[in-house]
Design a protein around this motif. Structure first.
Motif, PDB file in Angstrom:
ATOM      1  N   MET A   1     -18.698 -26.169 -36.801  1.00  0.00           N
ATOM      2  CA  MET A   1     -18.748 -25.948 -38.232  1.00  0.00           C
ATOM      3  C   MET A   1     -19.993 -25.138 -38.546  1.00  0.00           C
ATOM      4  SD  MET A   1     -19.108 -28.781 -41.265  1.00  0.00           S
ATOM      5  CE  MET A   1     -17.625 -28.524 -42.176  1.00  0.00           C
ATOM      6  N   SER A   3     -22.572 -23.971 -41.212  1.00  0.00           N
ATOM      7  CA  SER A   3     -23.005 -24.490 -42.495  1.00  0.00           C
ATOM      8  C   SER A   3     -24.462 -24.149 -42.736  1.00  0.00           C
ATOM      9  CB  SER A   3     -22.826 -26.004 -42.510  1.00  0.00           C
ATOM     10  OG  SER A   3     -23.350 -26.532 -43.690  1.00  0.00           O
ATOM     11  N   ASP A  57     -20.746 -31.751 -49.403  1.00  0.00           N
ATOM     12  CA  ASP A  57     -19.384 -31.847 -49.928  1.00  0.00           C
ATOM     13  C   ASP A  57     -18.570 -32.766 -49.006  1.00  0.00           C
ATOM     14  OD1 ASP A  57     -18.323 -30.342 -47.733  1.00  0.00           O
ATOM     15  OD2 ASP A  57     -18.625 -28.452 -48.817  1.00  0.00           O
ATOM     16  N   GLU A  58     -17.337 -33.048 -49.381  1.00  0.00           N
ATOM     17  CA  GLU A  58     -16.510 -33.996 -48.632  1.00  0.00           C
ATOM     18  C   GLU A  58     -16.329 -33.573 -47.181  1.00  0.00           C
ATOM     19  OE1 GLU A  58     -14.365 -37.465 -48.017  1.00  0.00           O
ATOM     20  OE2 GLU A  58     -15.640 -36.882 -49.688  1.00  0.00           O
ATOM     21  N   GLN A  59     -16.058 -32.306 -46.936  1.00  0.00           N
ATOM     22  CA  GLN A  59     -15.863 -31.807 -45.573  1.00  0.00           C
ATOM     23  C   GLN A  59     -17.139 -31.970 -44.749  1.00  0.00           C
ATOM     24  OE1 GLN A  59     -14.693 -27.696 -45.370  1.00  0.00           O
ATOM     25  NE2 GLN A  59     -14.326 -27.770 -43.179  1.00  0.00           N
ATOM     26  N   GLN A  60     -18.266 -31.666 -45.344  1.00  0.00           N
ATOM     27  CA  GLN A  60     -19.541 -31.813 -44.651  1.00  0.00           C
ATOM     28  C   GLN A  60     -19.834 -33.283 -44.345  1.00  0.00           C
ATOM     29  OE1 GLN A  60     -21.850 -29.782 -47.681  1.00  0.00           O
ATOM     30  NE2 GLN A  60     -22.377 -28.143 -46.211  1.00  0.00           N
ATOM     31  N   ARG A  61     -19.531 -34.171 -45.300  1.00  0.00           N
ATOM     32  CA  ARG A  61     -19.745 -35.603 -45.068  1.00  0.00           C
ATOM     33  C   ARG A  61     -18.889 -36.102 -43.908  1.00  0.00           C
ATOM     34  NH1 ARG A  61     -20.031 -36.008 -50.486  1.00  0.00           N
ATOM     35  NH2 ARG A  61     -17.885 -36.702 -50.730  1.00  0.00           N
ATOM     36  N   LEU A  62     -17.632 -35.706 -43.873  1.00  0.00           N
ATOM     37  CA  LEU A  62     -16.740 -36.120 -42.783  1.00  0.00           C
ATOM     38  C   LEU A  62     -17.245 -35.599 -41.442  1.00  0.00           C
ATOM     39  CD1 LEU A  62     -13.251 -35.661 -44.471  1.00  0.00           C
ATOM     40  CD2 LEU A  62     -14.420 -37.818 -43.942  1.00  0.00           C
ATOM     41  N   TYR A  63     -17.695 -34.359 -41.438  1.00  0.00           N
ATOM     42  CA  TYR A  63     -18.234 -33.766 -40.215  1.00  0.00           C
ATOM     43  C   TYR A  63     -19.484 -34.532 -39.768  1.00  0.00           C
ATOM     44  CZ  TYR A  63     -20.128 -30.213 -37.042  1.00  0.00           C
ATOM     45  OH  TYR A  63     -20.632 -29.551 -35.952  1.00  0.00           O
ATOM     46  N   THR A  64     -20.335 -34.853 -40.722  1.00  0.00           N
ATOM     47  CA  THR A  64     -21.556 -35.607 -40.423  1.00  0.00           C
ATOM     48  C   THR A  64     -21.217 -36.976 -39.861  1.00  0.00           C
ATOM     49  OG1 THR A  64     -22.744 -34.436 -42.174  1.00  0.00           O
ATOM     50  CG2 THR A  64     -23.712 -36.483 -41.417  1.00  0.00           C
ATOM     51  N   ARG A  66     -18.557 -37.783 -38.157  1.00  0.00           N
ATOM     52  CA  ARG A  66     -18.089 -37.588 -36.775  1.00  0.00           C
ATOM     53  C   ARG A  66     -19.269 -37.384 -35.832  1.00  0.00           C
ATOM     54  NH1 ARG A  66     -14.193 -34.269 -39.224  1.00  0.00           N
ATOM     55  NH2 ARG A  66     -15.196 -32.407 -38.412  1.00  0.00           N
TER      56      ARG A  66
END
Length: 108
Positions: A1, A3, A57-64, A66
């Motif tokens: 990702m 970012s 954001d939501e995608q970044q939180r999910l990635y974090t 993981r």
């Protein structure tokens, strides 16, 4: 990702360090672990400062999450390897202290 998030960048820097620490622990290369632990600690301290300030954001939180899951799995594996070594070291130090105490008592 890809970012611009400094939080994600810190987590991404922690991953290879934790993976390397796990390899070193498996190989019983204890001398190399403190330097990596120091680097990890610096990144964790940085995260403590920046994480509350940065909105992900939501995608970044999910990635974090993981990334954090992988880090926690590595940490658990490392502690499983290191834990018995630390216990053995503690027992050895305790034995040495008892022996030293006895030597001092008998010298008096």
């Amino acid at each position: 990702m890809s970012s611009q998030s400094e939080v994600i960048h810190c987590y991404e820097q922690l991953l290879p360090l934790a993976a390397r620490m796990l390899i070193l622990a498996k190989e019983k290369e204890w001398g190399a672990l403190p330097e990596l632990e120091t680097r990890c600690s610096a990144l964790i301290e940085r995260l403590k400062v920046i994480e509350p300030l940065e909105k992900l954001d939501e995608q970044q939180r999910l990635y974090t999450y993981r990334l954090l899951g992988r880090l926690l799995a590595d940490r658990e594996a490392i502690m499983g390897i290191i834990g018995p070594q630390v216990a053995q070291l503690g027992a050895t130090l305790e034995s040495m202290q008892r022996s030293q105490g006895l030597n001092q008592a008998y010298r008096q």
